[in-house]
Design a protein around this motif. Sequence first.
Motif, short mmCIF file in Angstrom:
data_model
loop_
_atom_site.label_atom_id
_atom_site.label_comp_id
_atom_site.label_asym_id
_atom_site.label_seq_id
_atom_site.Cartn_x
_atom_site.Cartn_y
_atom_site.Cartn_z
N SER A 113 0.85 -1.18 0.00
CA SER A 113 0.00 0.00 0.00
C SER A 113 0.89 1.24 0.00
CB SER A 113 -0.88 0.01 1.25
OG SER A 113 -1.71 1.16 1.27
N THR A 114 0.31 2.38 -0.37
CA THR A 114 0.99 3.66 -0.22
C THR A 114 0.27 4.52 0.83
OG1 THR A 114 -0.31 4.64 -2.01
CG2 THR A 114 1.84 3.67 -2.60
N CYS A 115 -0.72 3.95 1.45
CA CYS A 115 -1.57 4.64 2.42
C CYS A 115 -0.97 4.53 3.82
CB CYS A 115 -2.96 4.03 2.37
SG CYS A 115 -4.12 4.73 3.53
N CYS A 116 -0.75 5.65 4.46
CA CYS A 116 -0.16 5.67 5.80
C CYS A 116 -0.92 4.77 6.78
CB CYS A 116 -0.12 7.11 6.31
SG CYS A 116 0.54 7.29 7.97
N ARG A 117 -2.24 4.87 6.79
CA ARG A 117 -3.00 4.10 7.79
C ARG A 117 -2.90 2.59 7.54
NH1 ARG A 117 -7.25 5.99 4.73
NH2 ARG A 117 -7.47 7.93 5.84
N VAL A 118 -2.68 2.20 6.28
CA VAL A 118 -2.52 0.77 5.97
C VAL A 118 -1.11 0.32 6.34
CG1 VAL A 118 -2.52 -0.95 4.12
CG2 VAL A 118 -4.28 0.83 4.17
N ILE A 119 -0.12 1.13 5.94
CA ILE A 119 1.28 0.79 6.21
C ILE A 119 1.55 0.72 7.71
CG2 ILE A 119 3.64 1.65 5.98
CD1 ILE A 119 2.85 2.82 3.26
N THR A 120 0.79 1.48 8.49
CA THR A 120 1.01 1.53 9.95
C THR A 120 -0.16 0.93 10.73
OG1 THR A 120 0.06 3.75 10.11
CG2 THR A 120 2.45 3.60 9.76
N LYS A 121 -0.95 0.09 10.10
CA LYS A 121 -2.17 -0.43 10.74
C LYS A 121 -1.90 -1.17 12.05
CE LYS A 121 -2.35 -4.56 7.92
NZ LYS A 121 -2.86 -5.11 6.70
N GLU A 122 -0.73 -1.71 12.20
CA GLU A 122 -0.36 -2.39 13.44
C GLU A 122 -0.45 -1.46 14.65
OE1 GLU A 122 3.64 -4.48 15.30
OE2 GLU A 122 3.38 -4.47 13.13
N TRP A 123 -0.30 -0.15 14.41
CA TRP A 123 -0.30 0.83 15.49
C TRP A 123 -1.48 1.79 15.38
CZ3 TRP A 123 3.97 -0.25 12.42
CH2 TRP A 123 4.95 -1.03 13.03
N THR A 124 -2.59 1.37 14.84
CA THR A 124 -3.75 2.23 14.63
C THR A 124 -4.08 3.05 15.87
OG1 THR A 124 -4.67 0.72 13.02
CG2 THR A 124 -6.19 2.27 14.02
N GLY A 125 -4.19 4.35 15.65
CA GLY A 125 -4.62 5.24 16.72
C GLY A 125 -3.55 5.73 17.66
N ASP A 126 -2.33 5.18 17.60
CA ASP A 126 -1.36 5.63 18.61
C ASP A 126 -0.55 6.84 18.17
OD1 ASP A 126 0.81 4.83 17.08
OD2 ASP A 126 1.52 3.34 18.49
N ASP A 127 -0.66 7.22 16.91
CA ASP A 127 -0.09 8.48 16.44
C ASP A 127 1.33 8.72 16.93
OD1 ASP A 127 -1.20 11.84 16.14
OD2 ASP A 127 -1.18 10.30 14.62
N PHE A 128 2.21 7.80 16.70
CA PHE A 128 3.63 7.86 17.09
C PHE A 128 3.87 7.70 18.58
CE2 PHE A 128 4.02 10.54 13.14
CZ PHE A 128 4.64 9.55 12.40
N LYS A 129 2.87 7.31 19.34
CA LYS A 129 3.08 7.16 20.77
C LYS A 129 3.96 5.96 21.08
CE LYS A 129 -1.02 9.65 22.08
NZ LYS A 129 -2.44 9.53 22.12
N SER A 130 3.95 4.98 20.19
CA SER A 130 4.80 3.81 20.45
C SER A 130 6.13 3.96 19.72
CB SER A 130 4.11 2.53 19.99
OG SER A 130 4.14 2.43 18.58
N GLU A 131 7.14 3.43 20.34
CA GLU A 131 8.47 3.42 19.73
C GLU A 131 8.45 2.60 18.44
OE1 GLU A 131 12.20 5.12 19.85
OE2 GLU A 131 10.53 5.43 21.21
N GLY A 132 7.65 1.53 18.42
CA GLY A 132 7.55 0.68 17.24
C GLY A 132 7.02 1.43 16.03
N ARG A 133 5.98 2.21 16.23
CA ARG A 133 5.40 2.99 15.12
C ARG A 133 6.41 4.02 14.61
NH1 ARG A 133 0.33 5.71 13.32
NH2 ARG A 133 1.12 7.11 11.73
N LYS A 134 7.02 4.73 15.52
CA LYS A 134 8.00 5.75 15.11
C LYS A 134 9.15 5.10 14.36
CE LYS A 134 10.83 9.57 16.70
NZ LYS A 134 11.33 10.34 17.82
N ASN A 135 9.67 4.00 14.85
CA ASN A 135 10.79 3.33 14.18
C ASN A 135 10.40 2.81 12.80
OD1 ASN A 135 12.67 3.83 16.20
ND2 ASN A 135 12.15 1.96 17.30
N HIS A 136 9.18 2.33 12.69
CA HIS A 136 8.67 1.85 11.40
C HIS A 136 8.67 3.00 10.39
CE1 HIS A 136 6.28 -0.63 8.70
NE2 HIS A 136 5.35 0.32 8.63
N CYS A 137 8.18 4.15 10.80
CA CYS A 137 8.11 5.31 9.91
C CYS A 137 9.50 5.87 9.60
CB CYS A 137 7.21 6.38 10.51
SG CYS A 137 5.48 5.84 10.58
N ILE A 138 10.38 5.84 10.57
CA ILE A 138 11.76 6.27 10.35
C ILE A 138 12.40 5.39 9.27
CG2 ILE A 138 14.08 6.30 11.39
CD1 ILE A 138 12.67 7.28 14.00
#
Length: 161
Positions: A113-138
């Motif tokens: 996907s090219t959609c942010c919410r799909v690419i990061t669906k594992e962390w839905t709703g946490d808006d970078f609150k988890s280290e995992g989400r931030k590291n994934h986006c980095i």
Amino acid sequence: MTICTEKLTKEELLDKVQADAEELFRNGTFFCSESVVSTINDLLGEPFNQDVVKLAGGFPVGMGKSGCVCGAISGGQIALGMVYGRVKGQPMDDKMFEESKKLHDYIKNEYKSTCCRVITKEWTGDDFKSEGRKNHCIKITGKVARWVANELIEDNKIQVK
């Protein structure tokens, strides 16, 4: 800060570009789209004033936190426009569309996907609150900056050792 590309091998340069983009995001200087634009502007020898990063300001977290197109992809598209884009009165460079599509397809193949919410669906709703989400986006940010840099090297827009 301008990068002296001709003193580095292709792999050294790609590693540096990826690390620089990731670090800008990791240390809080910029988000995804801004990190890609800043890093590629530096790679190109700063043909644009650093204010160019402002153009990427609305794209993080899928266009202003809407979760739509991944901000790193948007930053990559802006970065491609730095090289292949046009100004008023110029014809469109066919390479712009070609490279733009290739970036889209690269991320789609990598993440389905090219959609942010799909690419990061594992962390839905946490808006970078988890280290995992931030590291994934980095990681995605670094991969996009590296991909753009590689394309520019392959097209002889950037010279390496």
